[in-house]
Design a protein around this motif. Structure first.
Motif, PDB file in Angstrom:
ATOM      1  N   ALA A 198     -19.502 -17.004  22.432  1.00 21.04           N
ATOM      2  CA  ALA A 198     -19.009 -15.674  21.196  1.00 21.04           C
ATOM      3  C   ALA A 198     -19.590 -16.330  19.410  1.00 21.04           C
ATOM      4  O   ALA A 198     -19.720 -15.511  19.407  1.00 21.04           O
ATOM      5  CB  ALA A 198     -17.862 -15.163  21.307  1.00 21.04           C
ATOM      6  N   ASN A 199     -19.747 -17.262  19.281  1.00 18.68           N
ATOM      7  CA  ASN A 199     -20.221 -17.990  17.812  1.00 18.68           C
ATOM      8  C   ASN A 199     -21.662 -18.405  17.919  1.00 18.68           C
ATOM      9  O   ASN A 199     -20.825 -19.624  18.660  1.00 18.68           O
ATOM     10  CB  ASN A 199     -18.832 -18.008  17.137  1.00 18.68           C
ATOM     11  N   PRO A 200     -22.704 -17.860  17.635  1.00 21.12           N
ATOM     12  CA  PRO A 200     -24.244 -18.884  18.498  1.00 21.12           C
ATOM     13  C   PRO A 200     -24.099 -19.699  17.034  1.00 21.12           C
ATOM     14  O   PRO A 200     -23.899 -19.897  15.470  1.00 21.12           O
ATOM     15  CB  PRO A 200     -24.548 -17.835  18.106  1.00 21.12           C
ATOM     16  N   GLN A 201     -23.923 -21.015  17.550  1.00 20.81           N
ATOM     17  CA  GLN A 201     -24.763 -22.424  16.067  1.00 20.81           C
ATOM     18  C   GLN A 201     -26.344 -21.528  15.527  1.00 20.81           C
ATOM     19  O   GLN A 201     -26.881 -20.826  15.674  1.00 20.81           O
ATOM     20  CB  GLN A 201     -24.877 -23.249  17.406  1.00 20.81           C
ATOM     21  N   PRO A 202     -25.046 -21.366  14.130  1.00 18.88           N
ATOM     22  CA  PRO A 202     -26.360 -21.421  13.308  1.00 18.88           C
ATOM     23  C   PRO A 202     -28.008 -22.116  12.872  1.00 18.88           C
ATOM     24  O   PRO A 202     -28.345 -21.161  12.249  1.00 18.88           O
ATOM     25  CB  PRO A 202     -25.571 -21.260  11.690  1.00 18.88           C
ATOM     26  N   PHE A 203     -27.660 -23.333  12.983  1.00 17.17           N
ATOM     27  CA  PHE A 203     -28.073 -24.341  12.821  1.00 17.17           C
ATOM     28  C   PHE A 203     -28.000 -25.334  14.057  1.00 17.17           C
ATOM     29  O   PHE A 203     -27.266 -25.781  14.263  1.00 17.17           O
ATOM     30  CB  PHE A 203     -28.509 -24.870  11.373  1.00 17.17           C
ATOM     31  N   ASP A 204     -29.297 -26.176  13.736  1.00 19.93           N
ATOM     32  CA  ASP A 204     -29.097 -27.710  14.675  1.00 19.93           C
ATOM     33  C   ASP A 204     -29.648 -28.568  13.619  1.00 19.93           C
ATOM     34  O   ASP A 204     -30.566 -28.372  13.579  1.00 19.93           O
ATOM     35  CB  ASP A 204     -29.677 -27.503  16.165  1.00 19.93           C
ATOM     36  N   THR A 205     -28.471 -29.554  13.524  1.00 18.28           N
ATOM     37  CA  THR A 205     -29.110 -30.356  12.665  1.00 18.28           C
ATOM     38  C   THR A 205     -29.990 -31.607  13.543  1.00 18.28           C
ATOM     39  O   THR A 205     -30.181 -32.843  12.466  1.00 18.28           O
ATOM     40  CB  THR A 205     -27.231 -32.052  12.613  1.00 18.28           C
TER      41      THR A 205
ATOM     42  N   GLU B 131     -26.880 -30.865   0.201  1.00 18.27           N
ATOM     43  CA  GLU B 131     -28.174 -30.861  -0.211  1.00 18.27           C
ATOM     44  C   GLU B 131     -29.090 -30.482   0.541  1.00 18.27           C
ATOM     45  O   GLU B 131     -29.885 -29.614   0.380  1.00 18.27           O
ATOM     46  CB  GLU B 131     -28.328 -32.166  -0.495  1.00 18.27           C
ATOM     47  N   LEU B 132     -28.267 -30.918   2.202  1.00 14.12           N
ATOM     48  CA  LEU B 132     -29.910 -30.172   3.080  1.00 14.12           C
ATOM     49  C   LEU B 132     -28.658 -28.745   3.645  1.00 14.12           C
ATOM     50  O   LEU B 132     -29.915 -28.258   4.276  1.00 14.12           O
ATOM     51  CB  LEU B 132     -29.437 -30.807   4.846  1.00 14.12           C
ATOM     52  N   GLY B 133     -27.942 -27.926   2.755  1.00 11.17           N
ATOM     53  CA  GLY B 133     -27.367 -26.974   3.326  1.00 11.17           C
ATOM     54  C   GLY B 133     -26.749 -26.755   4.212  1.00 11.17           C
ATOM     55  O   GLY B 133     -26.591 -25.970   4.870  1.00 11.17           O
ATOM     56  N   THR B 150     -14.931 -31.910  -0.575  1.00  7.84           N
ATOM     57  CA  THR B 150     -15.673 -31.721  -1.091  1.00  7.84           C
ATOM     58  C   THR B 150     -16.660 -30.728  -0.892  1.00  7.84           C
ATOM     59  O   THR B 150     -16.862 -29.886  -1.678  1.00  7.84           O
ATOM     60  CB  THR B 150     -17.228 -33.082  -1.614  1.00  7.84           C
ATOM     61  N   HIS B 151     -16.015 -30.250   0.208  1.00  6.47           N
ATOM     62  CA  HIS B 151     -17.740 -29.361   0.997  1.00  6.47           C
ATOM     63  C   HIS B 151     -16.511 -28.214   0.739  1.00  6.47           C
ATOM     64  O   HIS B 151     -17.483 -27.121   0.852  1.00  6.47           O
ATOM     65  CB  HIS B 151     -18.052 -29.460   2.403  1.00  6.47           C
ATOM     66  N   ARG B 263     -32.545 -23.763   1.165  1.00 10.89           N
ATOM     67  CA  ARG B 263     -32.192 -25.026   1.388  1.00 10.89           C
ATOM     68  C   ARG B 263     -32.338 -25.270   2.650  1.00 10.89           C
ATOM     69  O   ARG B 263     -32.538 -24.433   3.687  1.00 10.89           O
ATOM     70  CB  ARG B 263     -31.063 -25.814   1.333  1.00 10.89           C
ATOM     71  N   PRO B 264     -32.657 -26.534   2.841  1.00 12.95           N
ATOM     72  CA  PRO B 264     -33.408 -26.667   5.101  1.00 12.95           C
ATOM     73  C   PRO B 264     -32.758 -26.191   5.905  1.00 12.95           C
ATOM     74  O   PRO B 264     -33.567 -25.408   6.973  1.00 12.95           O
ATOM     75  CB  PRO B 264     -33.228 -28.340   5.241  1.00 12.95           C
ATOM     76  N   PHE B 265     -31.051 -26.119   5.825  1.00 12.50           N
ATOM     77  CA  PHE B 265     -30.503 -25.796   6.973  1.00 12.50           C
ATOM     78  C   PHE B 265     -30.140 -23.940   7.236  1.00 12.50           C
ATOM     79  O   PHE B 265     -29.197 -23.777   7.799  1.00 12.50           O
ATOM     80  CB  PHE B 265     -29.329 -26.368   7.588  1.00 12.50           C
ATOM     81  N   VAL B 266     -30.525 -23.677   5.778  1.00 10.91           N
ATOM     82  CA  VAL B 266     -30.059 -22.431   5.006  1.00 10.91           C
ATOM     83  C   VAL B 266     -31.083 -21.556   5.858  1.00 10.91           C
ATOM     84  O   VAL B 266     -32.424 -21.153   5.297  1.00 10.91           O
ATOM     85  CB  VAL B 266     -29.934 -22.315   4.205  1.00 10.91           C
ATOM     86  N   PRO B 267     -31.372 -20.598   6.469  1.00 10.89           N
ATOM     87  CA  PRO B 267     -31.440 -19.109   7.276  1.00 10.89           C
ATOM     88  C   PRO B 267     -32.027 -18.364   6.341  1.00 10.89           C
ATOM     89  O   PRO B 267     -31.998 -18.109   5.160  1.00 10.89           O
ATOM     90  CB  PRO B 267     -30.376 -18.354   7.972  1.00 10.89           C
TER      91      PRO B 267
END
Lengths: 211, 482
Positions: A198-205, B131-133, B150-151, B263-267
């Motif tokens: 139900a909560n898709p992963q927004p990004f992949d590290t 920093e990486l978003g 911090t976050h 930032r890199p991980f931000v859509p």
């Protein structure tokens, strides 16, 4: 995927003498200094317990861990806000490895309490008058016994007073029944999967290109 | 990829905390006394608090459930001396090197991305995430480190956990958590010149106490907080744990969004538009209530500095250590013990006291704006004779950005040391440590006995106050150098 684990830390009843540590805001850097954190195992940290306070005198008295009168104590009575600061779980590991099974205080720092209970080191929060009484009794008659009963949630003082204490209900069940928190979480895998669907992963590290 | 725009459906005004908690509660308490199961969006990992957790996974034949929600870095025990690489570390500090090796192996085995020594994006875990978003509003973020708070500056629920819990998150991406209470710290008034985010948080902790936030998640609100940039907000949220709070947070606004953009991980594109709308909707609603509320006035705040052995002992830098009679009787043994350790007298002024070391760094104050502030003081001046000044950027990216502005040359010309990124002298796990008896003015977060090296003594202050002390050779009001 058992929810009960025979190796899980247990606690039922403890009867022991008391070591008094009459300071407030004892932080985890004091309990186990940073130079001991380079280990990759949980065992053996007792040798670093209160390392920088060992061998020192405080108000003419030797530090409590150097005082032979308190050698066999398994209960530490400390001032308020015990375990503040760093989240290092090495702090309860060190206390347990040294031989303590319970810490009594008027107030515990949140992360320390959680870490302690996960390892079977019982944190017992009592009113200031009880803490002061236990502290002065320990100095007056070292070896006087305190009994801590987790099932009944009662601490019995050397002078026979029964003091009820609160303890996290889940932690209590874990310690009394050997309920394993990891097993408990793993048993909820279907619900976790449902949440993830139900909560898709927004990004992949892994997409940052790190090794 | 998706950022769902959701309403809470209750119609009741809610706090930021409440909205995030509700969204991440995989399982509500099944019976009274049981904890919730809370989903973790981002798990940050470093070398010191993870080895035993990875070992637990091996023992139970478990794998990391979501490596793509996990990010590892090396920061706590890494060398900051540019001359000490991995190979020399094996000789100089085999235990630290062993811990780093183990992290490499664990991450490799479980497919967890790792910012290892040599990576241009490596740095302190709480500097790298934003920093990486990777640090995004509305997330639950955890790490085996108490300064994870911090976050929360981004409107995330972020808190430190123990190693057993690190294992839980690695294996299940979830935590067993009892819902904490909420506390609003509302700050009004504008900060005077020379007074910054560090002075503000030291003032807040002095006001509410070193255990004033125990059991609570703090949300910082009010015009003073709104006027801070993201780096200032991170400094404030960073030290929430020094007031005993599980977490500190600030509702997202324009400042948050403009920091995150690109930032890199931000859509990007339409995903950004959706994310932005969702993130804005997370801010605490008007009329939402907290379990506790504290109001503070910031316009009279001065540059602050601590005198004691916990972070609740800040006084104005031009002020004095309290007199014994101003301390409540039950607190006097602690007070006297702290003075004995610090070698100070009750009622004494700190101004004019000789310092041995100045440390600019740590997850509290090692970002670009912190280094810029310190460099402004150092420009055209020299570190006073007999003082050692260490400047340690929070990440390799901060280091590169500072070098692009020529800040490294300012510090080096002044006689300061310019280092590689890491936690460094904040906790002295590597070679950067005070010698017994040395007195430091430090931009870090903890002045506990021996924190910066056995027997060392720490005065916590802002980058501005720290740089001023380096130039003067003693504690001084930085406004005199402005």
């Amino acid at each position: 995927m058992t929810r009960h684990d025979s190796t899980a830390p247990r606690f039922t009843v403890l009867e022991s003498s008391v070591a008094p540590l009459p300071f407030d805001h004892v932080d985890t850097d004091q309990i186990i200094p940073a130079q001991f954190l380079k280990t990759t195992v949980r065992e053996g940290l007792g040798r670093g317990l209160f390392d920088s306070w060992r061998g020192q005198t405080h108000g003419g008295e030797p530090f409590v861990l150097d005082d032979p009168r308190f050698e066999s104590a398994q209960i530490l009575v400390a001032g308020e806000n015990f375990g503040c600061g760093s989240s290092r779980e090495h702090a309860p590991w060190a206390l347990l490895d040294y031989g303590f099974r319970a810490v009594v205080s008027t107030r515990f720092a949140d992360i320390f309490r959680s870490n302690a209970l996960r390892n079977g080191l019982l944190t017992v929060q009592v009113p200031g008058s009880v803490q002061e009484g236990l502290m002065s009794r320990a100095f007056e008659s070292p070896g006087a016994l305190v009994r801590i009963d987790l099932e009944r949630q009662v601490l019995t003082t050397p002078w026979g007073e029964e003091v009820e204490f609160e303890v996290d209900a889940f932690a209590r069940r874990c310690l009394l029944e050997g309920l394993d928190p990891m097993g408990y979480l793993l048993a909820h895998q279907p619900q976790i999967e449902e949440w993830e669907a139900a909560n898709p992963q927004p990004f992949d590290t892994r997409e940052c290109g790190a090794a | 990829m998706g950022y769902p725009v959701t309403s809470n459906g209750t119609g009741q005004p809610q706090t930021l905390f409440e909205k995030i908690w509700r969204r991440h509660e995989v399982v509500a308490p099944e019976e009274p006394g049981l904890p919730s199961i809370l989903y973790v969006d981002l798990h940050l990992v470093h070398e010191v608090t993870s080895p035993q957790a990875f070992a637990e996974l091996e023992q139970r034949s478990l794998s990391v459930r979501r490596p793509g929600r996990t990010l590892a870095t090396m920061d706590h025990s890494t060398p900051t001396d540019p001359e000490v690489g991995w190979e020399r570390l094996r000789v100089l500090d085999p235990a630290a090197a062993g811990q780093l090796d183990q992290l490499v192996e664990s991450c490799w085995r479980h497919g967890v991305p790792l910012l290892a020594l040599g990576d241009s994006r490596r740095g302190i875990v709480h500097v790298v995430g934003p920093e990486l978003g990777a640090t995004q509003p509305g997330s639950v973020i955890v790490c085996g480190d108490s300064h994870t708070s911090t976050h929360g500056a981004f409107g995330a629920l972020a808190f430190g956990i123990g190693t057993t819990e690190v294992g839980h998150v690695l294996a299940t991406q979830c935590l067993l958590q009892r819902k904490p209470k909420t506390m609003e710290v509302h700050v009004r008034g504008s900060l005077a010149d020379g007074v910054g985010a560090k002075d503000l948080i030291l003032g807040i902790i002095a006001a509410i106490g070193v255990d004033g936030g125990t059991g609570h998640v703090i949300e910082y609100t009010g015009e003073t907080v709104r006027s801070l940039d993201m780096e200032g907000r991170m400094t404030v949220c960073n030290m929430s744990i020094e007031a005993g709070a599980r977490a500190g947070m600030i509702s997202p606004d324009d400042v948050t969004l403009s920091y995150l953009r690109d930032r890199p991980f931000v859509p990007t594109g339409s995903e950004w538009t959706r994310a932005e709308a969702d993130w804005r909707s997370l801010a605490t609603d008007d009329g939402a209530s907290f379990d506790r509320r504290v109001e503070l006035e910031a316009s009279s705040l001065e540059p602050m500095i601590t005198w004691g052995v916990h972070p609740g002992t800040a006084v104005p830098v031009s002020g004095r250590i309290p007199q014994l009679e101003d301390v409540a009787t039950p607190q006097r043994p602690n007070f006297e013990k702290a003075l004995r350790y610090m070698g100070f007298q009750a009622g004494e002024e700190l101004r004019g006291r000789q310092v041995d070391v100045v440390f600019v760094g740590s997850c509290t104050n090692s970002r670009l704006s912190d280094l810029e502030t310190a460099a402004q003081v150092m420009e055209g001046r020299r570190v006073a004779p007999g003082v050692r000044m260490l400047v340690v950027p929070g990440s390799q990216q901060v280091k590169a950005a500072a070098e692009a502005e020529g800040l490294d040359q300012v510090f080096l010309a002044a006689g300061a040391e310019w280092r590689e990124a890491g936690c460094s002298m904040c906790l002295a796990m590597n070679d950067d440590r005070l010698r017994p008896g040395q007195l430091a003015v430090s931009t870090s977060n903890r002045n506990f006995e021996g924190r910066q090296g056995p027997g060392g003594r720490t005065l916590l202050a802002s980058p501005l106050t720290a740089a001023a002390a380096a130039v003067a050779g003693h504690v001084t009001d930085p406004r005199e150098l402005m």
